[in-house]
Design an enzyme around this catalytic site. Sequence first.
Site, PDB file in Angstrom:
ATOM      1  N   HIS A 123       0.796  -1.230   0.000  1.00 43.79           N
ATOM      2  CA  HIS A 123       0.000   0.000   0.000  1.00 43.79           C
ATOM      3  C   HIS A 123       0.828   1.278   0.000  1.00 43.79           C
ATOM      4  O   HIS A 123       0.278   2.367  -0.097  1.00 43.79           O
ATOM      5  CB  HIS A 123      -0.927   0.019   1.223  1.00 43.79           C
ATOM      6  CG  HIS A 123      -0.212   0.299   2.510  1.00 43.79           C
ATOM      7  ND1 HIS A 123       0.517  -0.664   3.165  1.00 43.79           N
ATOM      8  CD2 HIS A 123      -0.088   1.429   3.247  1.00 43.79           C
ATOM      9  CE1 HIS A 123       1.049  -0.144   4.262  1.00 43.79           C
ATOM     10  NE2 HIS A 123       0.706   1.130   4.331  1.00 43.79           N
TER      11      HIS A 123
HETATM   12  C1  UD1 Z   1      -2.022   5.213   6.346  1.00 45.23           C
HETATM   13  C2  UD1 Z   1      -0.710   5.668   6.994  1.00 45.23           C
HETATM   14  C3  UD1 Z   1       0.358   4.616   6.790  1.00 45.23           C
HETATM   15  C4  UD1 Z   1      -0.126   3.243   7.238  1.00 45.23           C
HETATM   16  C5  UD1 Z   1      -1.429   2.919   6.527  1.00 45.23           C
HETATM   17  C6  UD1 Z   1      -1.996   1.563   6.918  1.00 45.23           C
HETATM   18  C7  UD1 Z   1      -0.251   8.084   6.962  1.00 45.23           C
HETATM   19  C8  UD1 Z   1       0.546   9.131   6.312  1.00 45.23           C
HETATM   20  N1  UD1 Z   1      -0.239   6.892   6.370  1.00 45.23           N
HETATM   21  O1  UD1 Z   1      -1.782   5.130   4.949  1.00 45.23           O
HETATM   22  O2  UD1 Z   1       1.494   4.968   7.548  1.00 45.23           O
HETATM   23  O3  UD1 Z   1       0.838   2.279   6.926  1.00 45.23           O
HETATM   24  O4  UD1 Z   1      -2.370   3.943   6.864  1.00 45.23           O
HETATM   25  O5  UD1 Z   1      -3.171   1.304   6.258  1.00 45.23           O
HETATM   26  O6  UD1 Z   1      -0.859   8.346   7.951  1.00 45.23           O
HETATM   27  N2  UD1 Z   1      -9.036   4.774   2.187  1.00 45.23           N
HETATM   28  C9  UD1 Z   1     -10.273   4.184   2.113  1.00 45.23           C
HETATM   29  N3  UD1 Z   1     -10.840   3.786   3.298  1.00 45.23           N
HETATM   30  C10 UD1 Z   1     -10.244   3.971   4.503  1.00 45.23           C
HETATM   31  C11 UD1 Z   1      -8.998   4.605   4.549  1.00 45.23           C
HETATM   32  C12 UD1 Z   1      -8.394   4.992   3.382  1.00 45.23           C
HETATM   33  O7  UD1 Z   1     -10.836   3.999   1.047  1.00 45.23           O
HETATM   34  O8  UD1 Z   1     -10.823   3.587   5.534  1.00 45.23           O
HETATM   35  C13 UD1 Z   1      -8.368   5.181   0.906  1.00 45.23           C
HETATM   36  C14 UD1 Z   1      -8.689   6.593   0.498  1.00 45.23           C
HETATM   37  O9  UD1 Z   1      -8.721   6.638  -0.889  1.00 45.23           O
HETATM   38  C15 UD1 Z   1      -7.514   7.379   0.974  1.00 45.23           C
HETATM   39  C16 UD1 Z   1      -6.384   6.382   0.781  1.00 45.23           C
HETATM   40  O10 UD1 Z   1      -6.953   5.111   1.088  1.00 45.23           O
HETATM   41  O11 UD1 Z   1      -7.339   8.560   0.274  1.00 45.23           O
HETATM   42  C17 UD1 Z   1      -5.201   6.637   1.659  1.00 45.23           C
HETATM   43  O12 UD1 Z   1      -5.598   6.723   3.033  1.00 45.23           O
HETATM   44  P1  UD1 Z   1      -4.682   7.516   4.084  1.00 45.23           P
HETATM   45  O13 UD1 Z   1      -5.272   7.440   5.434  1.00 45.23           O
HETATM   46  O14 UD1 Z   1      -4.370   8.857   3.526  1.00 45.23           O
HETATM   47  O15 UD1 Z   1      -3.309   6.734   4.021  1.00 45.23           O
HETATM   48  P2  UD1 Z   1      -2.981   5.176   3.921  1.00 45.23           P
HETATM   49  O16 UD1 Z   1      -2.416   4.897   2.574  1.00 45.23           O
HETATM   50  O17 UD1 Z   1      -4.119   4.336   4.383  1.00 45.23           O
END
Ligand code: UD1
Length: 373
Positions: A210
């Site tokens: 991811h």
């Molecule tokens: C976040 C953490 C990362 C961790 C990861 C585990 C930061 C900078 N990153 O990354 O360190 O390893 O979590 O999962 O804090 N999304 C969904 N549903 C959700 C959450 C996210 O669809 O419940 C999608 C959205 O499109 C979102 C993208 O995932 O924009 C990224 O989510 P985000 O929380 O920004 O970062 P992660 O890649 O999940």
Amino acid sequence: MNSTLKIINVVGARPNFMKIAPLVEAMKSRPERIRQLLVHTGQHYDRAMSRAFFEDLGIPAPDINLGVGSGTHAEQTGKVMMAFEQVLFTERPDLVVVVGDVNSTMACTITAKKLAIAVAHVEAGLRSRDMTMPEEINRMCTDVLADFLFTTDTMANDNLLAEGVGRDRIFFVGNVMIDTLMRHKQMAAGLSLLDDLGLSPGQYAVLTLHRPVNVDDPAVLGRIFDALSEISIDIPIVFPIHPRTRKMAQKFGLDRRYIEGGKAEGLWVTDPLGYLQFLRLVMDAKMVLTDSGGIQEETTVLGVPCITLRENTERPITCKVGTNVMVGSDPEKILAAAADVIAGKAKPHRVPDKWDGHAAERIVEILLKAHGA
Ligand code: UD1
């Protein structure tokens, strides 16, 4: 008589939940001394990325959910800060406890310190030395500000000391994520997941992917998928896919080829799994391929070979004494590492000191002592 210590525990994203679970439990076992509230920032909000973990780990429902959701880094960080400040105005805790390195960790630390509220950072001092990783910025900002820096290994202590942190702020306590793993291993072993999927112990691999550096660039993601499809000719690869990776694969048109069958028939894509199901899968895997942070530690404790698809790690202890090897996103290195495991060339390994299931208790004792036990 000692006064009660009022603590706000913060969680935001999936890797936080297994770290906070044993801390909440240890704090709840001292009701005469500690009053704790659990705040969820809402950084992760899908059921599979959030609620499923509360259920699996028996974490009480959050007292407050800030509901910030996704966004750019500045948007997400800013929204957490604004919402968390209001909570602090109302609740006025003695201490805020943050875990890990996600955006919520840093945002809540800055907010608390600006209101002169003490902060404890659990899993402090980890450094990848890669400033392109958002988590590295989160770790550094959090550690500069936090009053209590709880570390998982002595290499983290050394990092903090080299950055000029005073010894009086650093406490080597072990690994709370391993507390959770030890508590749930037996329960996970009883699940019927392998039978349900038609898998035999030691006859499959597990993949998680991811990190933006691996999944946000179509050329890199395509190359990684190519290498994985080649490995999957020899061994099926179970792939619980992160929502971010699914979205990116769809955006780049890679989903039909790799995710919905087709070329990579050995890639078994599933929705994200809960904690217990994922643990069940990993504990009997032949190997794990991952770009996660925490999974590097869990595989080290379980003695399962881990191939990390990153150029660097903030958890070098898992390479030094554990089962982890770093291969980046180079297909040749990924294939060579997997071939070594399949050929039975396992690396000698041991479990790091104090990864013994008692880190949360040590943390609570230190906090109570500092509060004037
Ligand atoms: C976040 C953490 C990362 C961790 C990861 C585990 C930061 C900078 N990153 O990354 O360190 O390893 O979590 O999962 O804090 N999304 C969904 N549903 C959700 C959450 C996210 O669809 O419940 C999608 C959205 O499109 C979102 C993208 O995932 O924009 C990224 O989510 P985000 O929380 O920004 O970062 P992660 O890649 O999940």
